[in-house]
Write a protein that holds these residues in place. Structure first.
Motif, PDB file in Angstrom:
ATOM      1  N   LYS A   1      12.550  -2.429  14.398  1.00 27.41           N
ATOM      2  CA  LYS A   1      11.945  -1.206  14.936  1.00 27.41           C
ATOM      3  C   LYS A   1      10.650  -0.917  14.184  1.00 27.41           C
ATOM      4  O   LYS A   1      10.595  -1.032  12.961  1.00 27.41           O
ATOM      5  CB  LYS A   1      12.893  -0.013  14.805  1.00 27.41           C
TER       6      LYS A   1
ATOM      7  N   TRP B   1      12.893  -5.073  18.411  1.00 31.30           N
ATOM      8  CA  TRP B   1      13.637  -4.499  19.541  1.00 31.30           C
ATOM      9  C   TRP B   1      12.953  -3.264  20.117  1.00 31.30           C
ATOM     10  O   TRP B   1      13.021  -3.004  21.310  1.00 31.30           O
ATOM     11  CB  TRP B   1      15.049  -4.151  19.052  1.00 31.30           C
ATOM     12  N   SER B   2      12.267  -2.476  19.241  1.00 25.69           N
ATOM     13  CA  SER B   2      11.653  -1.229  19.684  1.00 25.69           C
ATOM     14  C   SER B   2      10.286  -1.071  19.032  1.00 25.69           C
ATOM     15  O   SER B   2      10.140  -1.252  17.813  1.00 25.69           O
ATOM     16  CB  SER B   2      12.556  -0.043  19.323  1.00 25.69           C
TER      17      SER B   2
ATOM     18  N   TYR C   1       6.935   1.687  18.927  1.00 24.30           N
ATOM     19  CA  TYR C   1       6.417   3.013  19.281  1.00 24.30           C
ATOM     20  C   TYR C   1       4.998   3.127  18.748  1.00 24.30           C
ATOM     21  O   TYR C   1       4.755   2.945  17.549  1.00 24.30           O
ATOM     22  CB  TYR C   1       7.309   4.107  18.674  1.00 24.30           C
TER      23      TYR C   1
ATOM     24  N   GLN D   1      12.915  -4.522  23.732  1.00 22.91           N
ATOM     25  CA  GLN D   1      13.552  -3.800  24.841  1.00 22.91           C
ATOM     26  C   GLN D   1      12.917  -2.446  25.109  1.00 22.91           C
ATOM     27  O   GLN D   1      13.076  -1.890  26.197  1.00 22.91           O
ATOM     28  CB  GLN D   1      15.050  -3.601  24.550  1.00 22.91           C
ATOM     29  N   GLU D   2      12.218  -1.889  24.133  1.00 22.75           N
ATOM     30  CA  GLU D   2      11.636  -0.556  24.285  1.00 22.75           C
ATOM     31  C   GLU D   2      10.188  -0.557  23.819  1.00 22.75           C
ATOM     32  O   GLU D   2       9.891  -1.016  22.712  1.00 22.75           O
ATOM     33  CB  GLU D   2      12.414   0.492  23.489  1.00 22.75           C
TER      34      GLU D   2
ATOM     35  N   SER E   1       7.016   2.384  23.713  1.00 26.83           N
ATOM     36  CA  SER E   1       6.558   3.748  23.983  1.00 26.83           C
ATOM     37  C   SER E   1       5.126   3.887  23.496  1.00 26.83           C
ATOM     38  O   SER E   1       4.805   3.489  22.368  1.00 26.83           O
ATOM     39  CB  SER E   1       7.446   4.772  23.263  1.00 26.83           C
TER      40      SER E   1
ATOM     41  N   ASN F   1      12.328  -1.305  28.976  1.00 25.80           N
ATOM     42  CA  ASN F   1      12.109   0.144  29.042  1.00 25.80           C
ATOM     43  C   ASN F   1      10.721   0.451  28.497  1.00 25.80           C
ATOM     44  O   ASN F   1      10.484   0.339  27.298  1.00 25.80           O
ATOM     45  CB  ASN F   1      13.188   0.869  28.229  1.00 25.80           C
TER      46      ASN F   1
ATOM     47  N   CYS G   1       7.661   3.363  28.313  1.00 26.78           N
ATOM     48  CA  CYS G   1       7.367   4.783  28.486  1.00 26.78           C
ATOM     49  C   CYS G   1       5.931   5.037  28.030  1.00 26.78           C
ATOM     50  O   CYS G   1       5.579   4.723  26.881  1.00 26.78           O
ATOM     51  CB  CYS G   1       8.347   5.629  27.687  1.00 26.78           C
TER      52      CYS G   1
ATOM     53  N   VAL H   1       8.300   7.208  32.278  1.00 24.79           N
ATOM     54  CA  VAL H   1       8.845   5.854  32.374  1.00 24.79           C
ATOM     55  C   VAL H   1       8.158   5.137  33.524  1.00 24.79           C
ATOM     56  O   VAL H   1       8.066   5.666  34.633  1.00 24.79           O
ATOM     57  CB  VAL H   1      10.371   5.884  32.593  1.00 24.79           C
TER      58      VAL H   1
END
Length: 587
Positions: free
Chosen positions: A501, A525-526, A528, A549-550, A552, A579, A581, A586
């Protein structure tokens, strides 16, 4: 197998009977099997007779302790410490010798019942110690069955009457007509209007637990508190201004049986006593918080005081709080001195250290000597320029210990003048293989815009950067890591390959994520990204981050436009992410 069959496949029953059979002979196993048959042929049906058999094999002292737990409501998580206090109040805990501590014996009772599956773990602390527990519904039914009418819960009406009585008294307490010499526990937590403890508190000679956290109006400790030598828990000690009936810090000298946690607050009122040692003999104290303010009541007026005088006074007061080396956690809040006492480096068992809002602090003792340190937070140290005042070469060449061998989590926040871990120039070429945190898995750097030099962090799993420099990542990217500490090892793992992350916020110097940074992030995995207005593009390597997977993105107008679904030029690089955003929407 016959015993297993009788347990009807219920895991709880199997564990309970398994504990009964542990280290028993074959003849005893046969006896248990026959007892199960005898129990099941009685009127009771289901699995309860099997559980009753495991209860009957408990020694008497554990049977009464377990039966008492019928008072605990079903599906409730209960504090282990509270249960032991209640057992003590009932006289259930009987040490085998006079020098055994009741709390320690009570903890052994609890662990015996836990190991025998009468309790279940609900929460553990960082060291793996059980803090809270639950009871399986069947075990609770068993406790109610064996307790019978010996224990009962007061009616709701009586409970409400007690609450009303307590409310009539949340502002003052009066022990004038009470005879409480045998009282062991006084729980006043959350009495926010309570202004003082009664002077006669010092007559509670059997008191072992005094809880006064959340008493925001409480201004001081009563004089003579140090006479309560049975105290094991005093979770708050408030230093009051000198006056009649006001206890001073020396009250702590007589309380050497204290254990667990204590917060000493309003230290701005403390009077230095050179040579004092308030805590060094308290070998069971594990968590210590030193606060120069009363955090429950931050609205109290500050008195004007000369800065130099305040600095010197605070440093003298700090010197007197050297704890026993057994201390595991230290928090220092609002300290106005310019240097942290050197005794900090001698707390050999320290695992967590937090220095917060020490706005004048310029000098820290050598932290690399804390070989068990797992967590460090430096927050609001406004004038601190370097974490270590020792030259990098000397610190890294120390043969007494490896460089932060246990370090797992680091938070550096709101330290605007922090430039680096060490002072002076750092020779990257000759020390790159040495100057890194081997075990650091969680790193947060916020509002440290001048931080450009620190040990590398190739094994980090969660990374948060906010208003800070990108240079630290660039340096770590160049590092070649071995899975062994031996330089000759040929087994390599790339930096950031364990990163899962990442948060990047307000990184103005960044216009694009470099390809070499992403190529190793096979576990990411993430991701931001926020408030980085200069960030305009994503590297092509994004499409190879198959674990991502994410994604943002907030407050990055140019990047947001380029990442729009199907039409953005960056879309092919991020289309595989599950995913996405952008500015709260989204896509």
């Amino acid at each position: 197998m016959e015993i297993v069959e009788k347990c009807k496949g219920v895991p709880l029953a199997l564990r309970a009977i398994g504990n009964v059979l542990f280290k028993r002979t074959e003849a005893e196993w046969v006896k248990v099997k026959n007892n199960i048959v005898k129990y099941i042929t009685q009127q009771e049906s289901g699995i309860m007779p099997v559980l009753k058999l495991s209860y009957d094999h408990l020694p008497p002292h554990l049977r009464q302790c377990f039966a008492y737990c019928s008072l605990i409501l079903k599906d409730t998580e209960f504090w282990v410490e509270d249960l032991i206090m209640y057992w003590m109040a009932q006289g259930f805990i009987q040490p085998l010798s006079g020098d055994e501590d009741l709390e320690d014996v009570g903890h052994e009772y609890f662990m015996d019942l836990l190991w025998k599956s009468f309790f279940q773990v609900a929460e553990e602390d960082d060291s793996g110690n059980v803090k809270r527990f639950t009871m399986h519904d069947l075990m609770h039914d068993l406790a109610c069955s064996v307790a019978g009418t010996e224990y009962c819960i007061a009616s709701l009406e009586a409970e409400m009457q007690m609450k009303e009585l307590a409310m009539c008294s949340l502002r003052s307490l009066n022990f004038e007509f009470l005879r409480l010499q045998n009282l062991q526990t006084l729980h006043l937590s959350g009495c926010s209007d309570l202004e003082k403890l009664p002077r006669k508190t010092i007559r509670l000679v059997s008191l072992r637990y005094l809880y006064i956290d959340g008493c925001g109006s409480l201004a001081y400790m009563p004089r003579g508190l140090g006479l309560l030598t049975c105290l094991r828990t005093l979770n708050e000690f408030i230093v009051g201004k000198r006056g009649k009936g006001v206890g001073e810090l020396r009250e702590l000298n007589g309380l050497n049986n204290l254990k667990g946690k204590i917060r000493i607050s309003s230290l701005k009122n403390a009077i230095p006593e050179p040579g004092s040692s308030y805590l060094k003999e308290k070998l069971n104290l594990k968590h210590l918080k030193l606060s120069w303010r009363n955090e429950e009541n931050d609205d109290d007026e500050e008195e004007e005081e000369d800065d130099d005088a305040s600095n010197e006074k605070s440093e003298l007061v700090f010197e007197g709080f050297e704890p026993h080396p057994n201390l595991e956690m230290l928090v220092v809040y609002g300290y106005p001195g310019s240097k942290i006492s050197s005794w900090l480096s001698s707390i050999t068992n320290l695992t967590r250290l937090i220095l917060e809002d020490c706005v004048e602090c310029k000098h820290l003792p050598p932290l690399h000597q804390l070989s068990f340190l797992k967590f460090l937070r430096l927050s609001g140290l406004k004038v601190l320029e370097n974490v270590s005042e020792i030259e990098m070469q000397k610190e890294l060449s120390s043969k007494s210990t490896k460089f932060f061998p246990s370090f797992e989590e680091l938070d550096l926040m709101n330290c605007p003048n922090l430039k680096g871990w060490w002072s002076g120039d750092v020779d990257e070429a000759s020390n790159a293989q040495l100057a890194y945190f081997r075990c650091l898995s969680d790193l947060t750097i916020r509002q440290c815009p001048n931080l450009t030099s620190m040990p590398l962090f190739p094994s980090v799993r969660e990374l948060r950067l906010n208003e800070t420099s990108w240079k630290q990542l660039q340096k770590t990217m160049k590092l070649k890591m071995t899975t062994s500490e031996e330089p000759s090892s040929s087994s390599l793992f790339p930096p950031f390959s364990k990163l899962t992350k990442m948060w990047l916020v307000d990184i103005e110097e960044l216009d694009s994520l470099p390809e070499e940074f992403l190529q190793n992030q096979t576990s990411l995995w993430s991701l931001y990204i926020a408030s980085s207005s200069n960030l305009t593009s994503m590297p092509k390597g994004m499409r190879f981050l198959t674990s991502l997977q994410e994604l943002s993105i907030w407050g990055c107008p140019q990047l947001s436009e380029r990442c729009q679904r199907d039409i953005g030029v960056e879309w092919p690089n991020i289309a595989h992410i599950g995913n996405i955003c952008i500015d709260g929407r989204v896509i």
